[in-house]
Design a protein around this motif. Structure first.
Motif, PDB file in Angstrom:
ATOM      1  N   PRO A   4      -9.425  13.611 -32.476  1.00  0.00           N
ATOM      2  CA  PRO A   4     -10.371  14.869 -31.114  1.00  0.00           C
ATOM      3  C   PRO A   4     -10.538  13.220 -29.971  1.00  0.00           C
ATOM      4  O   PRO A   4     -10.419  11.960 -30.309  1.00  0.00           O
ATOM      5  N   GLY A   5      -9.914  14.415 -28.547  1.00  0.00           N
ATOM      6  CA  GLY A   5      -9.417  13.681 -27.499  1.00  0.00           C
ATOM      7  C   GLY A   5      -7.893  12.874 -27.637  1.00  0.00           C
ATOM      8  O   GLY A   5      -7.375  11.900 -27.180  1.00  0.00           O
ATOM      9  N   THR A   6      -7.016  13.686 -28.297  1.00  0.00           N
ATOM     10  CA  THR A   6      -5.786  13.093 -28.203  1.00  0.00           C
ATOM     11  C   THR A   6      -5.393  13.955 -27.990  1.00  0.00           C
ATOM     12  O   THR A   6      -5.393  15.480 -26.989  1.00  0.00           O
ATOM     13  N   THR A   7      -3.953  14.112 -27.394  1.00  0.00           N
ATOM     14  CA  THR A   7      -3.270  14.429 -25.845  1.00  0.00           C
ATOM     15  C   THR A   7      -2.959  16.242 -26.578  1.00  0.00           C
ATOM     16  O   THR A   7      -3.395  17.107 -26.296  1.00  0.00           O
ATOM     17  N   ASP A   8      -2.862  15.951 -28.538  1.00  0.00           N
ATOM     18  CA  ASP A   8      -2.513  17.293 -28.870  1.00  0.00           C
ATOM     19  C   ASP A   8      -4.301  18.160 -28.636  1.00  0.00           C
ATOM     20  O   ASP A   8      -3.702  20.313 -27.891  1.00  0.00           O
ATOM     21  N   ASP A   9      -4.899  17.537 -28.992  1.00  0.00           N
ATOM     22  CA  ASP A   9      -6.889  18.436 -28.611  1.00  0.00           C
ATOM     23  C   ASP A   9      -6.750  19.119 -26.581  1.00  0.00           C
ATOM     24  O   ASP A   9      -6.723  19.888 -26.521  1.00  0.00           O
ATOM     25  N   ALA A  10      -6.524  18.405 -26.048  1.00  0.00           N
ATOM     26  CA  ALA A  10      -5.738  18.962 -24.897  1.00  0.00           C
ATOM     27  C   ALA A  10      -4.718  19.853 -24.749  1.00  0.00           C
ATOM     28  O   ALA A  10      -4.949  20.918 -23.675  1.00  0.00           O
ATOM     29  N   VAL A  11      -3.607  19.537 -25.699  1.00  0.00           N
ATOM     30  CA  VAL A  11      -2.832  20.828 -24.971  1.00  0.00           C
ATOM     31  C   VAL A  11      -3.693  21.976 -25.577  1.00  0.00           C
ATOM     32  O   VAL A  11      -2.994  23.394 -25.671  1.00  0.00           O
ATOM     33  N   ARG A  12      -4.152  22.130 -26.843  1.00  0.00           N
ATOM     34  CA  ARG A  12      -5.000  23.296 -27.241  1.00  0.00           C
ATOM     35  C   ARG A  12      -5.454  23.752 -26.511  1.00  0.00           C
ATOM     36  O   ARG A  12      -5.318  25.253 -26.163  1.00  0.00           O
ATOM     37  N   GLU A  13      -6.066  23.079 -25.617  1.00  0.00           N
ATOM     38  CA  GLU A  13      -7.121  23.924 -25.032  1.00  0.00           C
ATOM     39  C   GLU A  13      -6.529  24.211 -24.004  1.00  0.00           C
ATOM     40  O   GLU A  13      -7.187  25.370 -23.106  1.00  0.00           O
ATOM     41  N   LEU A  14      -5.745  23.439 -22.602  1.00  0.00           N
ATOM     42  CA  LEU A  14      -5.022  24.066 -21.958  1.00  0.00           C
ATOM     43  C   LEU A  14      -4.347  25.498 -22.423  1.00  0.00           C
ATOM     44  O   LEU A  14      -3.503  26.520 -22.094  1.00  0.00           O
ATOM     45  N   LEU A  15      -3.734  25.472 -23.722  1.00  0.00           N
ATOM     46  CA  LEU A  15      -2.921  27.151 -24.274  1.00  0.00           C
ATOM     47  C   LEU A  15      -3.936  27.726 -24.907  1.00  0.00           C
ATOM     48  O   LEU A  15      -3.242  29.033 -24.056  1.00  0.00           O
ATOM     49  N   LEU A  16      -4.956  27.887 -24.435  1.00  0.00           N
ATOM     50  CA  LEU A  16      -5.824  28.157 -24.503  1.00  0.00           C
ATOM     51  C   LEU A  16      -6.958  28.950 -23.007  1.00  0.00           C
ATOM     52  O   LEU A  16      -6.701  30.103 -22.873  1.00  0.00           O
ATOM     53  N   VAL A  17      -6.637  28.285 -22.015  1.00  0.00           N
ATOM     54  CA  VAL A  17      -7.181  27.960 -20.593  1.00  0.00           C
ATOM     55  C   VAL A  17      -6.235  28.853 -20.024  1.00  0.00           C
ATOM     56  O   VAL A  17      -6.398  30.195 -19.393  1.00  0.00           O
ATOM     57  N   PRO A  19      -3.148  31.450 -20.162  1.00  0.00           N
ATOM     58  CA  PRO A  19      -3.390  32.499 -20.460  1.00  0.00           C
ATOM     59  C   PRO A  19      -4.587  33.544 -19.718  1.00  0.00           C
ATOM     60  O   PRO A  19      -4.246  34.245 -18.837  1.00  0.00           O
ATOM     61  N   ARG A  20      -5.703  32.567 -20.105  1.00  0.00           N
ATOM     62  CA  ARG A  20      -6.753  33.676 -19.189  1.00  0.00           C
ATOM     63  C   ARG A  20      -6.998  33.341 -18.226  1.00  0.00           C
ATOM     64  O   ARG A  20      -7.033  34.297 -16.866  1.00  0.00           O
ATOM     65  N   LEU A  21      -6.602  32.231 -17.128  1.00  0.00           N
ATOM     66  CA  LEU A  21      -6.276  32.335 -15.888  1.00  0.00           C
ATOM     67  C   LEU A  21      -5.491  33.034 -15.219  1.00  0.00           C
ATOM     68  O   LEU A  21      -5.445  33.363 -14.135  1.00  0.00           O
ATOM     69  N   VAL A  22      -4.077  32.891 -15.985  1.00  0.00           N
ATOM     70  CA  VAL A  22      -3.082  34.362 -15.208  1.00  0.00           C
ATOM     71  C   VAL A  22      -3.720  35.370 -15.119  1.00  0.00           C
ATOM     72  O   VAL A  22      -3.690  35.847 -14.132  1.00  0.00           O
ATOM     73  N   GLY A  23      -4.122  35.350 -16.846  1.00  0.00           N
ATOM     74  CA  GLY A  23      -4.946  37.624 -16.525  1.00  0.00           C
ATOM     75  C   GLY A  23      -5.682  37.338 -15.345  1.00  0.00           C
ATOM     76  O   GLY A  23      -5.678  38.761 -14.340  1.00  0.00           O
ATOM     77  N   ARG A  24      -6.947  36.244 -14.859  1.00  0.00           N
ATOM     78  CA  ARG A  24      -7.634  36.528 -14.060  1.00  0.00           C
ATOM     79  C   ARG A  24      -6.995  36.855 -12.858  1.00  0.00           C
ATOM     80  O   ARG A  24      -6.825  37.283 -11.587  1.00  0.00           O
ATOM     81  N   ILE A  25      -5.873  35.958 -12.511  1.00  0.00           N
ATOM     82  CA  ILE A  25      -5.339  36.239 -10.444  1.00  0.00           C
ATOM     83  C   ILE A  25      -4.805  37.459 -11.112  1.00  0.00           C
ATOM     84  O   ILE A  25      -4.684  37.575  -9.363  1.00  0.00           O
ATOM     85  N   LYS A  26      -3.958  37.875 -12.694  1.00  0.00           N
ATOM     86  CA  LYS A  26      -3.646  38.472 -11.801  1.00  0.00           C
ATOM     87  C   LYS A  26      -4.380  39.959 -11.526  1.00  0.00           C
ATOM     88  O   LYS A  26      -4.020  40.726 -10.967  1.00  0.00           O
TER      89      LYS A  26
END
Length: 157
Positions: A4-17, A19-26
């Motif tokens: 927990p708290g590694t760069t991979d955790d941050a990457v995972r969270e960003l990879l999830l958020v 597409p949702r962000l782009v979808g909402r903006i579109k």
């Protein structure tokens, strides 16, 4: 599994958020007045600058957008023909042209772009100026990395 708290955790969270962000903006509704204009991301960037910073010269827009003045001139000409932008002489230097959003289009463009600017202000408000700069720099590095990878990626087929 990563710690927990590694760069991979941050990457995972960003990879999830992302597409949702782009979808909402579109899905943000484009005002009726702008629907027939077939606006591209380059238009969005220029209109955002003009909405936030007010009238600017072609050179200022080119510098802020990171593109050649000829590119800005082409976009300005296109949007001027459609009545979205207006050009006028610079009172201080009659050789220069000042570009602005037309009075007829300002309300629709503000209706479209203001919620996004408000959301960014809300998201950035808890951060110090240095943290805000770090976030913006991180987004710019991500954009550059994605751009580099898409240019060098082999075509799938």
């Amino acid at each position: 599994m990563s710690t927990p708290g590694t760069t991979d955790d941050a990457v995972r969270e960003l990879l999830l958020v992302m597409p949702r962000l782009v979808g909402r903006i579109k899905r943000l509704p484009l005002p009726e007045q702008l629907r027939s204009l077939d606006l591209a991301p380059r238009h969005l960037s220029m209109l955002s600058l003009l909405l936030l910073d007010g009238p600017l010269t072609v050179s200022q827009l080119a510098r802020m957008l990171g593109v050649a003045p000829t590119t800005v001139s082409l976009i300005v000409s296109d949007l001027s023909r459609r009545g979205v932008l207006v050009r006028r002489e610079d009172d201080a230097d009659r050789r220069r042209r000042i570009v602005d959003i037309s009075p007829e289009s300002r309300s629709a463009i503000a209706q479209w772009l203001t919620p996004g600017a408000h959301a960014w202000r809300q998201a950035l408000a808890p951060l110090s100026p240095a943290q805000q700069r770090t976030f913006v720099d991180t987004m710019l590095r991500y954009e550059a990395a994605v751009s580099t990878q898409t240019q060098t990626a082999p075509a799938s087929g």
